[in-house]
Design an enzyme around this catalytic site. Sequence first.
Site, PDB file in Angstrom:
ATOM      1  N   SER A  45     -20.371   1.514  -0.411  1.00 23.90           N
ATOM      2  CA  SER A  45     -21.014   1.849  -1.677  1.00 23.90           C
ATOM      3  C   SER A  45     -20.117   1.429  -2.840  1.00 23.90           C
ATOM      4  CB  SER A  45     -21.285   3.352  -1.721  1.00 23.90           C
ATOM      5  OG  SER A  45     -21.910   3.713  -2.928  1.00 23.90           O
ATOM      6  N   ARG A  61     -16.875  12.793  -5.987  1.00 21.92           N
ATOM      7  CA  ARG A  61     -16.079  11.591  -5.734  1.00 21.92           C
ATOM      8  C   ARG A  61     -14.732  11.631  -6.452  1.00 21.92           C
ATOM      9  NH1 ARG A  61     -19.295  12.380  -2.783  1.00 21.92           N
ATOM     10  NH2 ARG A  61     -21.093  11.135  -2.154  1.00 21.92           N
ATOM     11  N   GLU A 110     -16.853   2.857  -7.401  1.00 26.51           N
ATOM     12  CA  GLU A 110     -16.440   3.731  -6.308  1.00 26.51           C
ATOM     13  C   GLU A 110     -15.459   2.986  -5.408  1.00 26.51           C
ATOM     14  OE1 GLU A 110     -18.793   5.984  -2.736  1.00 26.51           O
ATOM     15  OE2 GLU A 110     -19.585   6.240  -4.755  1.00 26.51           O
TER      16      GLU A 110
END
Length: 309
Positions: free
Chosen positions: A225, A176, A295
Amino acid sequence: MALSGKDLLTRLPPVRGRLQAGAPLGPMTWFRVGGPAEVLFRPADEEDLAAFLAGCPADVPVTVIGVASNLLVRDGGVPGVTIRLGGPFAEVAVEGTSVTAGAGALDLTVALTAQQHGLGGLEFLSGIPGTIGGAVRMNAGAYGGEVVDVITDARGIDRQGRTHIYDRDALHLTYRHCGVPDDVIFTRATFQGRPEDGSVVKARIDAIQQARADSQPVRARTGGSTFANPEGHKAWQLIDAAGCRGLAIGGAQVSEKHCNFLLNLGDATAADIESLGETVRRRVRETSGVELRWEIRRIGLPLPGEVAP
């Protein structure tokens, strides 16, 4: 005081695209919350974007957004110029086994285009609600695949209007995360597919779409998410163990269906959603000792009198 943007417009270079002062951003986001952009810029093409960045005063903040599926805009709005890539930035082309997509192309569109040309390996993108620019910036992944697995190179424009080509190694993609400087705006990326029967690939895409619908609140006002999975853990399990499933603040709630999703129940503010997220982080830290990392990207300013966490 609301960000009107009229004074800022006088300081910006001429463009062939569209500049809009005080443009509402909330309706563009999947959460449907947030204040306006001081100025919103929709560039006509890469050359228009590069010329604008080269001529934009250095003290003017520049923020880029896609379809805002994984974005929270704070209630006070976003100072400076917010850039949204559409039009030619949403095009997808296939040559051999290579798929080149503009930064504004939907991840799902890229997966389906590859499938229609008999290419597999990119179907995991169909499970990521966003655009290619964001996918590259965060090395997005789902259902067994990540951008780093399939990308060959990406093109971007820096704050001075200079164009760069980054091969896979130069992107420095990790979980990520992308190592390219934050001021670089990705404009396109090329991915490597593999020859495969289109009907087989389509079946895998359909399975991913069904799995998302079964396990995630895909029809709700959400930002996808919320927290990255800490090493050795799953964020949703930590959140559930901390007793946060269904937790609500104002009009925001932790999803009962998948507790790594935050929901706007209809009247939430960005402050409600962010406060809820920070409450979840605190409870997880207290119960497990694990620090959750957002995130969802959070941009902009709180309203006067509010303090952003």
